[in-house]
Design an enzyme around this catalytic site. Structure first.
Site, PDB file in Angstrom:
ATOM      1  N   GLY A   1      -3.992  -4.194  -4.839  1.00 39.31           N
ATOM      2  CA  GLY A   1      -4.881  -3.101  -5.213  1.00 39.31           C
ATOM      3  C   GLY A   1      -4.070  -1.861  -5.510  1.00 39.31           C
ATOM      4  O   GLY A   1      -3.628  -1.169  -4.607  1.00 39.31           O
ATOM      5  N   HIS A   2      -3.800  -1.605  -6.789  1.00 37.16           N
ATOM      6  CA  HIS A   2      -2.998  -0.452  -7.182  1.00 37.16           C
ATOM      7  C   HIS A   2      -3.928   0.666  -7.644  1.00 37.16           C
ATOM      8  O   HIS A   2      -4.686   0.497  -8.603  1.00 37.16           O
ATOM      9  CB  HIS A   2      -2.017  -0.834  -8.296  1.00 37.16           C
ATOM     10  CG  HIS A   2      -0.929  -1.751  -7.835  1.00 37.16           C
ATOM     11  ND1 HIS A   2       0.022  -2.266  -8.685  1.00 37.16           N
ATOM     12  CD2 HIS A   2      -0.633  -2.229  -6.613  1.00 37.16           C
ATOM     13  CE1 HIS A   2       0.840  -3.039  -7.997  1.00 37.16           C
ATOM     14  NE2 HIS A   2       0.455  -3.026  -6.739  1.00 37.16           N
TER      15      HIS A   2
ATOM     16  N   ASP B   1       0.818  -1.222   0.000  1.00 40.52           N
ATOM     17  CA  ASP B   1       0.000   0.000   0.000  1.00 40.52           C
ATOM     18  C   ASP B   1       0.849   1.270   0.000  1.00 40.52           C
ATOM     19  O   ASP B   1       0.412   2.313   0.478  1.00 40.52           O
ATOM     20  CB  ASP B   1      -0.944   0.035   1.216  1.00 40.52           C
ATOM     21  CG  ASP B   1      -1.781  -1.226   1.344  1.00 40.52           C
ATOM     22  OD1 ASP B   1      -2.395  -1.599   0.334  1.00 40.52           O
ATOM     23  OD2 ASP B   1      -1.809  -1.822   2.433  1.00 40.52           O
TER      24      ASP B   1
ATOM     25  N   LYS C   1       2.555   2.184  -5.081  1.00 40.16           N
ATOM     26  CA  LYS C   1       3.280   1.687  -6.251  1.00 40.16           C
ATOM     27  C   LYS C   1       2.507   1.933  -7.536  1.00 40.16           C
ATOM     28  O   LYS C   1       3.098   2.178  -8.588  1.00 40.16           O
ATOM     29  CB  LYS C   1       3.563   0.190  -6.104  1.00 40.16           C
ATOM     30  CG  LYS C   1       4.475  -0.163  -4.954  1.00 40.16           C
ATOM     31  CD  LYS C   1       4.696  -1.660  -4.856  1.00 40.16           C
ATOM     32  CE  LYS C   1       3.439  -2.428  -4.554  1.00 40.16           C
ATOM     33  NZ  LYS C   1       2.814  -2.067  -3.266  1.00 40.16           N
TER      34      LYS C   1
END
Length: 420
Positions: free
Chosen positions: A40-41, A13, A16
């Site tokens: 989760g990006h 988190d 990225k």
């Protein structure tokens, strides 16, 4: 030729997604090398928010070819839904997305096994319940099903039958109908058929052609199954060395490794967290930073920047450069702390303990720096940042021993400072 790896340098988190998105503008290939739909990006483009789980972050740039490597575990249903979402938002994927035939597949029984395990208090570690761990277990137990298997009806049936026999007793007869699963996954294979190829071979061609390549990891260093805070870790290796194994290239072909750090520290789920804030202050930072999981929506635990963890991440990844994100979240603080040592039972240590029981007893010793009490979100050059913000960044890069090249001061692409 330029091959750069981007890794999370804390517990995931770190932002990225935004960093890879930014670097993709000057890249021609972006390849994802591990993890699954538990990632989760989040990328914000002109006020539009994209949350990507399996698609490489470079997919938002129309000139970038994207690969999903053999080190990724793929949920075909989730991938197809994500592709549809992106295309509905006006991003044309076309032939730009390629998936390794060697990438393992997440099946319904993997999700059931994951959720069953998480329901046992003694085994609960806070996974997303999306079947990532059980899929990797099958991979290493040599009973996994790969993307290429979705193209062979007889072979897929045989492998499903074996897995149904092995997992039936574990799940107490809760397995979905085999014929229905077979039909569904053959349909997924048919829809993805033209994208399933040899990613290792394609990457070698890209490297020989001198293309600019970005290799993207998921999660973060401290969640690495070998080097993280075991057992509160993910089921793969998010560190830089995994890029080679997860994509099929050699270590001599990597030119740079960029580690992404948040200006403070967060983690999701259970496990030790030496610099964790007190609840009231944690909630203040959580709200200011929007610290809720992009995949699950769970609130993230928040704490001060941990310099011991940062040095560890620099070492195991071989970092050559750093990106610092969410600097703006600290804008209102009067003082900012950085952990520079742990006190363990009266003894001061400056290295990360490998024994979980020891890490749980770590009491941080802090270096306190003055805050800047002024906004940073409009800064576009390093010199435009408040003096104390610049001092904080210089302290971090001197402490870690790696230069800070990128500073993010907001979620949008333009809220970024690049340093030479």
């Amino acid at each position: 030729m330029s091959v750069r790896v981007v890794v999370g340098a804390q517990w995931g988190d770190e932002g990225k997604g935004k960093i890879v998105d930014l670097l993709s503008s000057e890249s021609e290939v972006v390849a994802r090398f591990q993890g699954g739909a538990n990632a989760g990006h989040t990328v914000v483009v002109n006020g539009r928010r994209f949350i990507l789980h399996l698609l490489p972050s470079g997919i938002l740039h129309p000139h970038v070819r994207c690969y999903i490597g053999n080190g990724v575990v793929v949920d075909p249903e989730a991938l197809l839904q994500e592709m549809e979402f992106v295309e509905k938002e006006g991003i044309e994927i076309g032939e730009r997305l390629i998936i390794s035939g060697n990438a393992h597949v997440i099946l319904p029984y993997h999700r059931l096994l994951d959720q069953q395990r998480e329901s046992v208090p003694e085994l609960h570690i806070g996974t997303t319940g999306r079947g990532i761990g059980p899929a990797y277990v099958d991979k290493y137990d040599r009973i996994g099903i790969r993307m290429v298997d979705l193209l062979d009806a007889a072979g897929l049936r045989n492998k499903l039958e074996i897995n149904y026999q092995l997992k039936g007793s574990c799940l107490g007869g809760k397995l979905p109908d085999l014929e229905e699963t077979l039909e569904t996954y053959l349909r997924y294979g048919d829809r993805l058929r033209e994208r399933i190829r040899d990613v290792s071979l394609l990457l070698q061609e890209d490297i020989r052609s001198g293309r600019r390549i970005l290799l993207e990891g998921a999660q973060g260093t401290l969640l690495d199954v070998d080097f993280g805070t075991y057992p509160f870790v993910t089921s793969s290796n998010p560190i830089a060395g995994s890029a080679c194994v997860g994509l099929g290239i050699g270590p001599t072909q990597i030119d740079a490794v960029l580690g992404v750090f948040k200006a403070y520290t967060t983690r999701v789920g259970a496990g030790p967290f030496p610099t964790e804030f007190e609840p009231d202050f944690a909630e203040r930072v959580r709200q200011a930073g929007g610290e809720f999981g992009a995949t699950t929506g769970r609130p993230r635990r928040c704490g001060w920047f941990d310099g011991i963890l940062a040095r560890f991440a620099a070492r195991v990844n071989g970092l050559t450069e750093i990106a610092i994100t969410k600097l703006d979240v600290l804008d209102d603080l009067e003082e900012i702390r950085v952990c520079v040592a742990y006190n363990v039972d009266g003894t001061e240590v400056e290295e990360l303990p490998t024994d979980l029981s020891v890490m749980e007893r770590c009491q941080p010793r802090y270096e306190t720096l003055p805050g800047w009490r002024s906004p940073t979100s409009d800064a576009r050059r390093f010199e435009e940042l408040p003096a104390n913000a610049r001092a904080y960044l210089r302290f971090l890069e001197e402490w870690i021993g790696v230069p800070v090249r990128i500073v993010s001061v907001g979620s949008d692409r333009k809220q970024t400072i690049f340093r030479d």
